[in-house]
Motif scaffolding. Structure first.
Motif, mmCIF file in Angstrom:
data_model
loop_
_atom_site.group_PDB
_atom_site.id
_atom_site.type_symbol
_atom_site.label_atom_id
_atom_site.label_comp_id
_atom_site.label_asym_id
_atom_site.label_seq_id
_atom_site.Cartn_x
_atom_site.Cartn_y
_atom_site.Cartn_z
ATOM 1 N N SER A 79 -53.886 41.517 -78.662
ATOM 2 C CA SER A 79 -53.387 42.728 -79.317
ATOM 3 C C SER A 79 -51.876 42.891 -79.207
ATOM 4 O O SER A 79 -51.245 43.473 -80.093
ATOM 5 C CB SER A 79 -54.073 43.967 -78.736
ATOM 6 O OG SER A 79 -55.431 43.993 -79.102
ATOM 7 N N ASN A 106 -61.082 43.367 -81.000
ATOM 8 C CA ASN A 106 -60.182 44.284 -80.289
ATOM 9 C C ASN A 106 -60.113 45.663 -80.934
ATOM 10 O O ASN A 106 -60.157 46.683 -80.228
ATOM 11 C CB ASN A 106 -58.775 43.685 -80.178
ATOM 12 C CG ASN A 106 -58.726 42.525 -79.204
ATOM 13 O OD1 ASN A 106 -59.657 42.313 -78.434
ATOM 14 N ND2 ASN A 106 -57.660 41.759 -79.234
ATOM 15 N N LEU A 110 -61.033 48.371 -78.043
ATOM 16 C CA LEU A 110 -59.928 48.999 -77.327
ATOM 17 C C LEU A 110 -59.965 50.514 -77.486
ATOM 18 O O LEU A 110 -60.066 51.036 -78.602
ATOM 19 C CB LEU A 110 -58.593 48.456 -77.836
ATOM 20 C CG LEU A 110 -58.283 46.995 -77.499
ATOM 21 C CD1 LEU A 110 -57.043 46.530 -78.255
ATOM 22 C CD2 LEU A 110 -58.079 46.824 -75.998
#
Length: 329
Positions: A79, A106, A110
């Motif tokens: 990321s 991600n 996240l």
């Protein structure tokens, strides 16, 4: 100058500047590239994404007449590097070698979202797909997907599977398998594929989902048994190994992929030039031979097809991530 006159002057100036800027875009695109291009790899050097990037960057440099420099910007599962490109100038001089991690997993896992995988990038091309593989220790009494499923159902609490870490494509390949096969396995997360492979080869953990390139030498040596590849089609490097879908889990498909992205609002003329050079690179016979050495399948897509691919990947992985309950700070 009155306040009204001053506002009129500012409005005229702004209009002229905007017109000039829009007028420059085609000219800039025609001269692109006028300096080296940075291709950000959001992982450490040496991994499969880094290898693909360096092969493609070298070939694209020849066609573009400017060097394409690979820069590794590792961190936060990819990321950090992806976010850097999302915020870069939309001039074509900073591009990203993205993956399923940066553009599907991600964004779903996240808690803090550093970017939007769809709106914060301009797609260039889906380059290659790299299969994952389901492997087991040779002592495990299962040689096919149906035999493994039967084994897991017979004793739901007995078996573990290894992966390269929480939230990785390999971890979620295992979770998708569990969901579709309606079986249970305890996930054992490692810090990388290397340590995980060592324990599976040693018999400490009986099952693993891995990138096919990492496991290839162990499968050929007989220290691991390759049960099935995770892609829709069989891998050219192991033509006799069936797919998981062939083993009874129709629709099962996971893989690692590499694709090029530019920052948002990159001019179409520049995107088209980068796309053309990327396609030339992956179609080059010498490049294809190098990519085959680690079982990569060449795709080479349009920007539009890559955009749809990202949306489809997010849709596919959303229920898997939710079912697995994976959240990363």
């Amino acid at each position: 100058m009155t306040e009204t006159t001053r506002r009129q002057a500012l409005l005229i100036s702004a209009t002229l500047l905007a017109g000039t800027a829009f007028g420059l875009t085609p000219a800039l695109a025609q001269t692109f590239p006028a300096r080296p291009i940075t291709m950000v790899v959001p992982f450490a050097a040496g991994g499969s994404t880094d290898v693909v990037a360096r092969i493609i960057a070298q070939k694209m440099s020849e066609g573009l007449g400017q060097q394409v420099i690979v820069e590794n910007v590792a961190g936060a599962g990819g990321s950090t590097g992806a976010a850097r490109v999302a915020k870069a100038e939309p001039d074509g001089y900073t591009i990203l070698m993205g993956t399923v991690a940066t553009h599907a997993l991600n964004p779903l896992m996240l808690k803090r979202k550093p970017y939007d995988a769809v709106t914060d990038f301009t797609p260039i091309s889906l380059l290659v797909v790299v299969p994952n593989v389901l492997v087991v220790h040779p002592s495990l009494p299962a040689k096919t997907v149906p035999e493994l499923i039967a084994l897991l159902k017979a004793d739901p609490s007995k078996y573990n599977y290894a992966s390269s870490g929480v939230g990785t494509p390999l971890h979620l390949s295992g979770e998708l398998f569990k969901t579709m096969a309606k079986v249970n396995m305890q996930h054992i997360a490692y810090r990388g594929a290397g340590p995980a492979l060592n324990d599976v080869v040693a018999g400490q953990v009986p099952i693993m989902f891995d990138n096919l390139p990492s496991s290839s030498e162990f499968i050929r040596a007989g220290t691991l048994r390759g049960i099935a590849v995770t892609t829709k089609e069989r891998a050219p490097s192991f033509p006799d190994m069936p797919t998981i879908a062939e083993g009874g889990l129709s629709g099962y498909e996971t893989y690692t992929w590499n694709a090029l992205f530019a920052p948002p609002k990159t001019p179409k003329e520049i995107v088209d030039r980068l796309n053309a050079e990327a396609l030339k690179a992956v179609k080059d016979p010498a490049v294809q031979e190098r990519l085959k050495t680690f079982s990569a399948t060449v795709v080479g897509s349009t920007p539009e097809a890559l955009g749809e691919h990202v949306k489809a990947e997010i849709a596919k992985w959303t229920p898997v991530v939710k079912e697995a309950g994976v959240q990363i700070d």
